[in-house]
Write a protein that holds these residues in place. Structure first.
Motif, PDB file in Angstrom:
ATOM      1  N   LEU A 118      42.391  23.419  64.119  1.00  0.00           N
ATOM      2  CA  LEU A 118      42.542  22.354  63.125  1.00  0.00           C
ATOM      3  C   LEU A 118      42.045  22.818  61.761  1.00  0.00           C
ATOM      4  CD1 LEU A 118      43.371  19.338  62.847  1.00  0.00           C
ATOM      5  CD2 LEU A 118      40.957  18.760  63.172  1.00  0.00           C
ATOM      6  N   PHE A 119      40.907  23.501  61.745  1.00  0.00           N
ATOM      7  CA  PHE A 119      40.352  23.991  60.475  1.00  0.00           C
ATOM      8  C   PHE A 119      41.278  25.021  59.831  1.00  0.00           C
ATOM      9  CE2 PHE A 119      37.724  27.115  58.175  1.00  0.00           C
ATOM     10  CZ  PHE A 119      37.242  26.298  57.177  1.00  0.00           C
ATOM     11  N   ASP A 120      41.826  25.944  60.628  1.00  0.00           N
ATOM     12  CA  ASP A 120      42.726  26.970  60.084  1.00  0.00           C
ATOM     13  C   ASP A 120      43.973  26.323  59.480  1.00  0.00           C
ATOM     14  OD1 ASP A 120      40.963  28.892  60.903  1.00  0.00           O
ATOM     15  OD2 ASP A 120      42.028  29.401  62.735  1.00  0.00           O
ATOM     16  N   ALA A 121      44.539  25.341  60.182  1.00  0.00           N
ATOM     17  CA  ALA A 121      45.743  24.670  59.669  1.00  0.00           C
ATOM     18  C   ALA A 121      45.427  23.902  58.387  1.00  0.00           C
ATOM     19  CB  ALA A 121      46.294  23.723  60.734  1.00  0.00           C
ATOM     20  N   TYR A 122      44.262  23.242  58.373  1.00  0.00           N
ATOM     21  CA  TYR A 122      43.841  22.515  57.161  1.00  0.00           C
ATOM     22  C   TYR A 122      43.707  23.473  55.982  1.00  0.00           C
ATOM     23  CZ  TYR A 122      40.482  20.625  53.821  1.00  0.00           C
ATOM     24  OH  TYR A 122      39.844  20.264  52.676  1.00  0.00           O
ATOM     25  N   ALA A 123      43.080  24.629  56.212  1.00  0.00           N
ATOM     26  CA  ALA A 123      42.870  25.595  55.127  1.00  0.00           C
ATOM     27  C   ALA A 123      44.203  26.079  54.566  1.00  0.00           C
ATOM     28  CB  ALA A 123      42.036  26.774  55.628  1.00  0.00           C
ATOM     29  N   ARG A 124      45.196  26.289  55.439  1.00  0.00           N
ATOM     30  CA  ARG A 124      46.504  26.743  54.971  1.00  0.00           C
ATOM     31  C   ARG A 124      47.181  25.680  54.108  1.00  0.00           C
ATOM     32  NH1 ARG A 124      46.819  28.715  60.309  1.00  0.00           N
ATOM     33  NH2 ARG A 124      48.109  26.930  60.941  1.00  0.00           N
ATOM     34  N   VAL A 125      47.159  24.432  54.571  1.00  0.00           N
ATOM     35  CA  VAL A 125      47.801  23.357  53.813  1.00  0.00           C
ATOM     36  C   VAL A 125      47.073  23.121  52.497  1.00  0.00           C
ATOM     37  CG1 VAL A 125      48.373  20.888  53.818  1.00  0.00           C
ATOM     38  CG2 VAL A 125      48.717  22.249  55.882  1.00  0.00           C
ATOM     39  N   GLU A 126      45.750  23.068  52.553  1.00  0.00           N
ATOM     40  CA  GLU A 126      44.954  22.757  51.355  1.00  0.00           C
ATOM     41  C   GLU A 126      45.115  23.822  50.274  1.00  0.00           C
ATOM     42  OE1 GLU A 126      41.882  21.874  48.586  1.00  0.00           O
ATOM     43  OE2 GLU A 126      42.011  23.755  49.728  1.00  0.00           O
ATOM     44  N   SER A 127      45.347  25.073  50.683  1.00  0.00           N
ATOM     45  CA  SER A 127      45.483  26.155  49.706  1.00  0.00           C
ATOM     46  C   SER A 127      46.821  26.114  48.977  1.00  0.00           C
ATOM     47  CB  SER A 127      45.330  27.515  50.401  1.00  0.00           C
ATOM     48  OG  SER A 127      46.405  27.746  51.303  1.00  0.00           O
ATOM     49  N   ARG A 128      47.791  25.354  49.521  1.00  0.00           N
ATOM     50  CA  ARG A 128      49.133  25.342  48.934  1.00  0.00           C
ATOM     51  C   ARG A 128      49.420  24.089  48.103  1.00  0.00           C
ATOM     52  NH1 ARG A 128      50.791  27.098  54.321  1.00  0.00           N
ATOM     53  NH2 ARG A 128      51.551  24.979  54.716  1.00  0.00           N
ATOM     54  N   THR A 129      48.461  23.194  47.976  1.00  0.00           N
ATOM     55  CA  THR A 129      48.723  21.957  47.247  1.00  0.00           C
ATOM     56  C   THR A 129      47.496  21.510  46.475  1.00  0.00           C
ATOM     57  OG1 THR A 129      49.428  19.641  47.475  1.00  0.00           O
ATOM     58  CG2 THR A 129      48.057  20.529  49.227  1.00  0.00           C
ATOM     59  N   ARG A 130      47.743  20.717  45.442  1.00  0.00           N
ATOM     60  CA  ARG A 130      46.636  20.104  44.707  1.00  0.00           C
ATOM     61  C   ARG A 130      46.452  18.644  45.106  1.00  0.00           C
ATOM     62  NH1 ARG A 130      47.375  22.285  38.455  1.00  0.00           N
ATOM     63  NH2 ARG A 130      47.143  24.522  38.918  1.00  0.00           N
ATOM     64  N   GLU A 131      47.236  18.180  46.051  1.00  0.00           N
ATOM     65  CA  GLU A 131      47.161  16.786  46.480  1.00  0.00           C
ATOM     66  C   GLU A 131      46.008  16.574  47.451  1.00  0.00           C
ATOM     67  OE1 GLU A 131      51.136  14.571  46.564  1.00  0.00           O
ATOM     68  OE2 GLU A 131      51.638  16.546  47.390  1.00  0.00           O
ATOM     69  N   ALA A 132      45.794  15.317  47.777  1.00  0.00           N
ATOM     70  CA  ALA A 132      44.727  14.964  48.723  1.00  0.00           C
ATOM     71  C   ALA A 132      45.130  15.377  50.130  1.00  0.00           C
ATOM     72  CB  ALA A 132      44.459  13.462  48.672  1.00  0.00           C
ATOM     73  N   VAL A 133      44.263  16.125  50.804  1.00  0.00           N
ATOM     74  CA  VAL A 133      44.549  16.627  52.149  1.00  0.00           C
ATOM     75  C   VAL A 133      43.404  16.226  53.064  1.00  0.00           C
ATOM     76  CG1 VAL A 133      45.034  18.659  53.567  1.00  0.00           C
ATOM     77  CG2 VAL A 133      45.801  18.593  51.190  1.00  0.00           C
ATOM     78  N   VAL A 134      43.754  15.772  54.268  1.00  0.00           N
ATOM     79  CA  VAL A 134      42.749  15.388  55.243  1.00  0.00           C
ATOM     80  C   VAL A 134      43.177  15.897  56.612  1.00  0.00           C
ATOM     81  CG1 VAL A 134      43.834  13.133  55.652  1.00  0.00           C
ATOM     82  CG2 VAL A 134      41.415  13.456  56.215  1.00  0.00           C
ATOM     83  N   ALA A 135      42.223  16.380  57.373  1.00  0.00           N
ATOM     84  CA  ALA A 135      42.454  16.791  58.758  1.00  0.00           C
ATOM     85  C   ALA A 135      41.603  15.895  59.647  1.00  0.00           C
ATOM     86  CB  ALA A 135      42.079  18.254  58.956  1.00  0.00           C
ATOM     87  N   VAL A 136      42.222  15.309  60.654  1.00  0.00           N
ATOM     88  CA  VAL A 136      41.516  14.364  61.519  1.00  0.00           C
ATOM     89  C   VAL A 136      41.708  14.785  62.973  1.00  0.00           C
ATOM     90  CG1 VAL A 136      41.291  11.970  62.245  1.00  0.00           C
ATOM     91  CG2 VAL A 136      41.880  12.498  59.872  1.00  0.00           C
ATOM     92  N   GLY A 137      40.608  15.056  63.646  1.00  0.00           N
ATOM     93  CA  GLY A 137      40.622  15.335  65.076  1.00  0.00           C
ATOM     94  C   GLY A 137      39.880  14.245  65.811  1.00  0.00           C
ATOM     95  N   PRO A 138      39.739  14.373  67.122  1.00  0.00           N
ATOM     96  CA  PRO A 138      39.047  13.329  67.897  1.00  0.00           C
ATOM     97  C   PRO A 138      37.631  13.069  67.413  1.00  0.00           C
ATOM     98  CG  PRO A 138      40.210  14.829  69.356  1.00  0.00           C
ATOM     99  CD  PRO A 138      40.279  15.431  67.995  1.00  0.00           C
ATOM    100  N   ARG A 139      36.922  14.131  66.973  1.00  0.00           N
ATOM    101  CA  ARG A 139      35.525  13.943  66.575  1.00  0.00           C
ATOM    102  C   ARG A 139      35.194  14.628  65.257  1.00  0.00           C
ATOM    103  NH1 ARG A 139      34.171  14.894  72.381  1.00  0.00           N
ATOM    104  NH2 ARG A 139      33.726  12.874  73.287  1.00  0.00           N
ATOM    105  N   VAL A 140      36.193  15.000  64.474  1.00  0.00           N
ATOM    106  CA  VAL A 140      35.914  15.700  63.228  1.00  0.00           C
ATOM    107  C   VAL A 140      36.907  15.265  62.161  1.00  0.00           C
ATOM    108  CG1 VAL A 140      37.396  17.668  63.792  1.00  0.00           C
ATOM    109  CG2 VAL A 140      35.495  18.003  62.219  1.00  0.00           C
ATOM    110  N   VAL A 141      36.406  15.188  60.929  1.00  0.00           N
ATOM    111  CA  VAL A 141      37.256  14.887  59.772  1.00  0.00           C
ATOM    112  C   VAL A 141      36.924  15.891  58.676  1.00  0.00           C
ATOM    113  CG1 VAL A 141      37.793  13.227  57.964  1.00  0.00           C
ATOM    114  CG2 VAL A 141      37.391  12.420  60.291  1.00  0.00           C
ATOM    115  N   ILE A 142      37.966  16.504  58.107  1.00  0.00           N
ATOM    116  CA  ILE A 142      37.794  17.428  56.986  1.00  0.00           C
ATOM    117  C   ILE A 142      38.655  16.912  55.850  1.00  0.00           C
ATOM    118  CG2 ILE A 142      37.713  19.875  56.347  1.00  0.00           C
ATOM    119  CD1 ILE A 142      38.501  20.482  59.292  1.00  0.00           C
ATOM    120  N   ALA A 143      38.101  16.874  54.656  1.00  0.00           N
ATOM    121  CA  ALA A 143      38.873  16.377  53.509  1.00  0.00           C
ATOM    122  C   ALA A 143      38.494  17.169  52.266  1.00  0.00           C
ATOM    123  CB  ALA A 143      38.615  14.887  53.290  1.00  0.00           C
TER     124      ALA A 143
END
Length: 587
Positions: free
Chosen positions: A214-239
């Motif tokens: 989940l963290f790796d996928a979030y890092a890839r998406v976040e690096s390609r955009t300036r928009e708001a990005v959030v990753a949500v798993g069962p017990r973790v949230v990254i924004a």
């Protein structure tokens, strides 16, 4: 590198001005972060002439942070072996978990200032230092000699760096190198920053494969955009920062619940969503796979203009009576769709887990729309016994009654066939009809679905935790009308962490138990059933549930002291820690 006498005098003069109450300090050579720390120390009543540090005997020195940091700490001690110094690791409250020294005599020096395992070095008790000031400042710092606020520490120099969870970004602790002032060099600051980054890498590798994916996928998406990005798993949230500043906290929590719910149903989403504050957003997301499992969902969020938001999930009209209003976008969407179906006289099926409020949703909407409308529940066992009588009731021309077929997936094939045949003979269902199910079912039960024209899905309580406060207030008002009852902060925290396999029905049972124990006043965590303080990773056998409850009760009696609880239970501390992790027991 010794601190220059002129600099010591300048620092001493600046601190004296501050202690004398000067609003402005003439200290051009004193770092701004040091001046800010001195001001905080004064405002919090820290004595400049006396070192006070609290000892904490019950720290978890075998926690994940310590496990990931130990090899880095040992390596760092080897790197500074030529300098009399010590390396410490603290938790996020500045309490020292680990201390390693490069020489024996320096350990005795640090013992005299309580810079040892178990003692706290928070800024509000010890003043400016390389641990507590890091937590206040949020970045690495180097505090040398007279930059310390308390006199006893001015013979030392320290460099500290925060250790952050690489997924959540939250500070987990502080890594610090301390030595005598005369041995200080800028290299200490560089070494401690690099070592802290090594610990963070270890923390990342210590995560489950799903969280890493989940963290790796979030890092890839976040690096390609300036928009708001959030990753949500069962017990973790990254924004990212854009996400954290885009929405107010209540809307963010509701969005996280909405994404968790969407993750269970779709691999991709492109939804217009209305949030509790009234903000309307577009959510574009896709799930992240980890083997055969789903690690979570990555979402890109943008605010919608009024024109763009027109087709967003519409809300039902304001209710005509008081009831617990949901902040979950999924629930509000289900309410809106079901309301339109009832208004149009179309039979509607509500899908969701048992206890999630499926029948209540229909009942609330029906009576909100038309006061005096009767909602009649027809249980699955009633259909089993007399399907033709149930069919007769369904087709009766009564526009003042909503019949709700509960749990149609539990109706046997023969009864389902008989019910559908009887309804078909009488040309359909002219009255208002609702139904609930947790699964479509198989065999002849599939034919029951032909009775309905619309369907909505209600998320389980674990995917709408933002609704917990309003649900708790509503249920307490029902259980104890006209009584002063509320939850303590600890009790609210326990309920928020629990996974609620029985949904709202289970919440009702938990609060009923608590009210029986505490009929008036503040309900504490100790008033809740023991199982609420457990978030196991998988279903527990009955014998495991008993053991879990015994452990929770022992921890409660020991006031959370794990060492005392292990002794009372006759367990090794390592065994108790393992079982706490196994059963997901929360503090």
């Amino acid at each position: 590198m010794a601190e220059l006498p002129d600099r010591q005098l300048m620092l001493a003069s600046a601190r004296a001005q501050l202690l004398e109450g000067a609003t402005r300090i003439d200290c051009p050579g004193v770092p701004d972060l040091v001046v800010a720390s001195w001001r905080r120390s004064v405002s919090r009543g820290v004595s400049p002439n006396e070192l006070k540090s609290t000892y904490h005997p019950d720290l978890d020195v075998e926690c994940r942070l310590v496990r990931c940091a130990k090899p880095v700490v040992e390596q760092l001690v080897e790197q500074i072996a030529d300098v009399p110094a010590c390396v410490v690791l603290t938790d996020d409250r500045a309490r020292i978990l680990v201390r390693r020294e490069s020489s024996r005599w320096i350990s005795r020096v640090f013992d005299r200032v309580y810079f040892a395992e178990g003692f706290g070095y928070a800024e509000d008790t010890v003043g400016t230092n390389g641990v507590g000031t890091v937590l206040e400042f949020g970045e690495s710092v180097q505090i040398v000699g007279a930059e310390h606020f308390v006199d006893n520490l001015q013979t030392f120099a320290c460099a500290g760096a925060p250790v952050r969870d690489p997924i959540t970004g939250r500070i987990q602790g502080v890594l610090d190198i301390s030595c005598l002032r005369d041995h200080s060099t800028p290299l200490m600051h560089s070494l401690v920053r690099t070592a802290a980054q090594s610990i963070e890498r270890n923390l990342l590798h210590d995560r489950s494969q799903a969280q890493q994916a989940l963290f790796d996928a979030y890092a890839r998406v976040e690096s390609r955009t300036r928009e708001a990005v959030v990753a949500v798993g069962p017990r973790v949230v990254i924004a990212n920062n854009a996400m954290q500043t885009l929405l107010v906290p209540g809307d963010q929590e509701a969005l996280h619940d909405h994404i968790r719910f969407a993750t269970q149903r779709h691999s991709t989403v492109d939804d217009a969503v209305e949030l509790p504050s009234g903000a309307r957003i577009r959510l574009r997301g896709s799930t992240v796979a980890c083997g055969h499992d789903v690690a979570g969902m990555i979402g890109v969020v943008t605010l919608l203009s009024d024109q763009e938001a027109a087709p967003a999930l519409p809300l039902p009209d304001p209710p005509r009576r008081e009831r617990a209003e949901s902040s979950s976008p999924a629930v509000r969407s289900a309410q809106a769709t079901a309301a339109r179906a009832l208004e149009a006289g179309e039979p509607v099926l509500v899908i969701g887990e048992p206890g999630s409020g499926r029948c209540s949703l229909l009942a609330d909407l029906a009576t909100d729309r038309r006061p005096g409308l009767t909602v009649t529940r027809i249980e699955a066992r009633t259909v089993q016994i007399e399907p033709r009588e149930v069919a007769r009731r369904l087709v009766a021309p009564a526009r003042d009654t909503v019949h709700v077929l509960c749990d149609i997936d539990e109706i046997g094939d023969r009864a389902a066939q008989a019910l559908v045949d009887a309804v078909s003979v009488q040309d359909g269902v002219p009255g208002l009809l609702g139904g609930t199910t947790s699964a479509a079912g198989g065999g002849d039960r599939q034919r029951l679905l032909t009775l309905f024209r619309q369907s909505v899905t209600v998320p389980p309580l674990r995917h709408r935790t933002a609704d917990l406060p309003v649900l708790v207030r509503s249920i307490l008002a029902e259980l104890a009308p006209h009584r002063e009852l509320r939850l303590s902060t600890d009790a609210s925290r326990v309920l928020g962490r629990y996974r609620w396999p029985g949904n709202i029905r289970e919440l009702h049972e938990v609060l009923a138990t608590a009210v029986a124990r505490r009929p008036v006043g503040v309900i504490t965590a100790e008033d809740l059933p023991a199982y609420c303080q457990s978030v196991p990773r998988s279903a527990l056998r009955q014998v495991d549930q008993v053991e879990r409850d015994v452990i929770v009760e022992a921890l409660r009696r020991a006031g959370g002291n794990r060492k005392a609880a292990a002794k009372a239970l006759g367990l090794a501390r390592s065994t108790l820690y393992r079982k706490i992790r196994q059963y997901g027991i929360t503090d």
